[in-house]
Structures are given as C-alpha cells and as structure tokens.
Design a protein around this motif. Structure first.
Motif, short mmCIF file in Angstrom:
data_model
loop_
_atom_site.label_atom_id
_atom_site.label_comp_id
_atom_site.label_asym_id
_atom_site.label_seq_id
_atom_site.Cartn_x
_atom_site.Cartn_y
_atom_site.Cartn_z
N ARG A 17 0.85 -1.11 0.22
CA ARG A 17 0.10 0.12 0.17
C ARG A 17 0.92 1.32 -0.06
NH1 ARG A 17 -3.07 -3.01 -1.86
NH2 ARG A 17 -4.58 -4.17 -0.47
N GLY A 18 2.15 1.10 -0.23
CA GLY A 18 3.06 2.29 -0.32
C GLY A 18 3.92 2.46 1.11
N GLY A 19 4.62 3.38 1.01
CA GLY A 19 5.74 3.55 2.33
C GLY A 19 5.17 4.42 3.21
N SER A 20 6.05 4.86 3.95
CA SER A 20 5.80 5.65 5.39
C SER A 20 5.44 7.24 4.82
CB SER A 20 6.73 5.57 6.34
OG SER A 20 7.76 6.31 5.83
N ARG A 22 7.13 9.35 5.56
CA ARG A 22 8.73 9.85 5.16
C ARG A 22 9.18 9.63 3.97
NH1 ARG A 22 7.37 8.26 9.74
NH2 ARG A 22 8.73 6.44 9.75
N VAL A 23 9.02 8.17 3.41
CA VAL A 23 9.73 7.45 2.28
C VAL A 23 8.85 6.64 1.77
CG1 VAL A 23 11.88 5.89 1.99
CG2 VAL A 23 11.75 7.27 4.09
N LEU A 24 8.84 7.02 0.62
CA LEU A 24 7.69 6.22 -0.66
C LEU A 24 6.45 6.26 -0.35
CD1 LEU A 24 10.01 3.03 -1.28
CD2 LEU A 24 9.75 4.56 -2.69
N GLU A 25 5.91 7.26 0.22
CA GLU A 25 4.72 7.29 0.59
C GLU A 25 3.94 7.32 -0.85
OE1 GLU A 25 1.53 10.27 2.97
OE2 GLU A 25 3.22 11.34 1.96
N ARG A 26 2.69 6.76 -0.90
CA ARG A 26 1.91 6.35 -1.92
C ARG A 26 2.75 5.91 -3.19
NH1 ARG A 26 -0.58 11.15 -0.11
NH2 ARG A 26 0.45 12.37 -1.58
N ARG A 27 3.83 5.10 -3.03
CA ARG A 27 4.65 4.43 -3.87
C ARG A 27 4.77 3.05 -3.53
NH1 ARG A 27 7.40 8.88 -7.08
NH2 ARG A 27 8.14 7.25 -8.20
N TRP A 28 5.22 2.07 -4.41
CA TRP A 28 5.29 0.83 -4.00
C TRP A 28 6.65 0.75 -3.28
CZ3 TRP A 28 4.34 -0.72 -9.60
CH2 TRP A 28 2.75 -1.03 -9.86
N THR A 29 6.62 -0.25 -2.30
CA THR A 29 7.75 -0.43 -1.48
C THR A 29 8.58 -1.74 -1.70
OG1 THR A 29 6.44 -1.60 0.34
CG2 THR A 29 6.73 0.63 0.60
N SER A 30 7.67 -2.69 -2.34
CA SER A 30 8.42 -4.03 -2.62
C SER A 30 8.56 -4.04 -4.41
CB SER A 30 7.18 -5.07 -2.50
OG SER A 30 6.03 -4.70 -3.38
N THR A 135 1.96 -3.61 7.97
CA THR A 135 1.76 -3.06 6.57
C THR A 135 3.05 -2.66 5.95
OG1 THR A 135 1.47 -0.84 7.42
CG2 THR A 135 -0.38 -2.19 7.30
N SER A 136 2.97 -2.37 4.64
CA SER A 136 4.17 -1.94 3.79
C SER A 136 4.65 -0.42 4.34
CB SER A 136 4.00 -1.79 2.35
OG SER A 136 2.83 -0.92 2.13
N GLY A 137 3.85 0.39 5.04
CA GLY A 137 4.24 1.66 5.68
C GLY A 137 4.86 1.55 6.63
N ASP A 138 4.75 0.30 7.52
CA ASP A 138 5.58 0.21 8.48
C ASP A 138 7.28 -0.32 8.50
OD1 ASP A 138 3.45 0.55 10.08
OD2 ASP A 138 2.51 -1.48 10.06
N PRO A 140 10.97 0.02 8.39
CA PRO A 140 12.12 0.93 8.74
C PRO A 140 12.32 1.73 7.61
CG PRO A 140 12.70 -1.40 9.38
CD PRO A 140 11.41 -1.38 8.55
N ASP A 141 12.65 3.19 7.77
CA ASP A 141 12.99 4.05 6.95
C ASP A 141 14.28 3.52 5.95
OD1 ASP A 141 10.86 5.75 7.73
OD2 ASP A 141 12.01 7.27 8.50
N GLU A 142 15.18 2.90 6.73
CA GLU A 142 16.25 2.53 6.01
C GLU A 142 15.95 1.39 4.84
OE1 GLU A 142 20.66 0.18 7.18
OE2 GLU A 142 19.10 0.10 8.61
N THR A 143 15.16 0.60 5.38
CA THR A 143 14.73 -0.44 4.28
C THR A 143 13.91 0.27 2.94
OG1 THR A 143 14.55 -2.12 5.87
CG2 THR A 143 13.03 -2.46 3.76
N LEU A 144 13.11 1.14 3.33
CA LEU A 144 12.44 1.88 2.32
C LEU A 144 13.15 2.89 1.41
CD1 LEU A 144 8.99 3.10 4.32
CD2 LEU A 144 9.22 1.21 2.76
N ALA A 145 14.21 3.52 1.93
CA ALA A 145 15.11 4.27 1.54
C ALA A 145 15.97 3.42 0.52
CB ALA A 145 15.99 5.11 2.14
N PHE A 146 16.40 2.20 0.86
CA PHE A 146 17.26 1.26 0.15
C PHE A 146 16.41 0.74 -1.06
CE2 PHE A 146 18.95 -2.59 -1.34
CZ PHE A 146 20.58 -2.41 -1.12
N ALA A 147 15.27 0.46 -0.72
CA ALA A 147 14.30 0.01 -2.04
C ALA A 147 13.97 0.54 -3.03
CB ALA A 147 12.92 -0.45 -1.36
N LYS A 148 14.14 2.17 -2.56
CA LYS A 148 13.66 3.55 -3.51
C LYS A 148 14.85 3.47 -4.35
CE LYS A 148 12.83 8.47 -3.72
NZ LYS A 148 12.77 9.72 -2.70
N GLU A 149 16.09 3.32 -3.87
CA GLU A 149 17.34 3.52 -4.62
C GLU A 149 17.77 2.17 -5.40
OE1 GLU A 149 18.75 6.82 -5.03
OE2 GLU A 149 17.03 7.38 -3.81
#
Length: 186
Positions: A17-20, A22-30, A135-138, A140-149
């Motif tokens: 359902r998207g990230g937090s 802070r990171v990847l809000e309304r964007r896929w995290t997976s 949920t995907s918004g839960d 950690p920011d470190e995981t979401l930032a790495f996924a984004k990059e």
C-alpha cells in the motif's frame, strides 16, 4: 550514446500500500525488477533483448513456466527467439543481489549483502523476513530508502535449458500463442 532495450520482469507484493509518510509514500515499497535473458550462447553471445509477447503460465516438463517471444534491437539484424522461463527460476532471481551503478561508467555492480538492510527491501509485509511488519508503511526508513534507490537486481533469469527453444533470423515476429488444449507447453 546508443539506447539499448533490455527485457525485465517486475514483482510487487499484493498487499503493498506504499511506504511511510517519510519515504515512498503512495509508492510501491516492494517493486523489484530483474532481467530476462534470451540469448544464443557461443564465443560471442547473441542477445534477443526486446520482449514482444508472453504466454500465461503453463506446464513445461511438469514445472510452471512462461514462454516469451523476444526480438533483436531495432538497429540490429532482424531476428526473433522464443525462450521458456521456469517460474521458480524467476522467483529465485528476486532473492539475488541488488544492483547499483558503478560511478558513471554505465556498468552495474552487485551490492554487498552486508549493505542490505533488514528486513530485505522488496519483501512483502507480514511474510518471510518481514513477518513482524504489519503493513508496507511500517517498514523501517532504512529499508524503504534502500528499496527506493535499488529497484534493480543484479544478474538475469536464464532460460530453461540455457538457450532459446526457437530462433529465426531475417524477420521480427510479434505474436506468440500456445495451444494449451494440445497438452503441456513443450
């Protein structure tokens, strides 16, 4: 610089359902992607990189697989090939190393495993290494930032049997059909 097309397959978790905020809000995290490699092996490997068509999953030697039709680059010798990919091989590729560009050289290198955060970026909330993540918004920011990059995985999915099932030079085919009523794919 010549633009090169490369066929890739992507995966997104159904419960993403998207990230937090802070990171990847309304964007896929997976969201992850990996290359499908259809090539003729030899001293000089000949690649068919342009994905034209894919069949629904079917049985190939008793294993779930898809057949895919590939063509050559637009500025290349016209040619087509059909490669089969076992779904288990595709799934396994998503567990491989992540890729990142090497300082402006245009080449991609694997990310060392000790730099990959936990839970592993690209995994599904509530499953596998992320069973404690609701949920995907839960994540950690470190995981979401790495996924984004790092949406790209290093390496490629090799075709079943290590080579195309069919090749044709001098023409580019654009459609592929399988008669499932006649039995397994191959």
């Amino acid at each position: 610089m010549v633009q090169v097309l490369v066929a890739r397959v992507a995966r997104v978790c159904r419960n993403d359902r998207g990230g937090s905020p802070r990171v990847l809000e309304r964007r896929w995290t997976s969201f992850l992607k990996v290359r499908l490699q259809c090539a003729l092996p030899g001293d000089t490997v000949f690649y068919f990189d342009v994905l034209e068509a894919v069949t629904p999953p079917c049985a190939l030697h008793g294993r779930p697989a898809v057949l895919a039709l590939f063509g050559t680059q637009p500025n290349s010798i016209p040619g087509s090939a059909v490669c089969a990919f076992y779904l288990a091989d595709v799934e396994r590729a998503f567990e491989g190393p992540f890729a990142e560009p090497r300082g402006g050289t245009g080449t991609w290198i694997p990310v060392p495993e000790d730099r990959v955060p936990h839970p592993r970026p690209g995994c599904c909330a509530g499953m596998g290494t992320a069973t404690g993540v609701v949920t995907s918004g839960d994540f950690p920011d470190e995981t979401l930032a790495f996924a984004k990059e790092h949406p790209l995985l290093h390496g490629a999915v090799a075709p079943a049997g290590g080579r195309p099932l069919f090749t044709r030079t001098g023409t580019r085919l654009t459609q592929l059909a399988v008669d499932a009523g006649a039995g397994p794919c191959w």
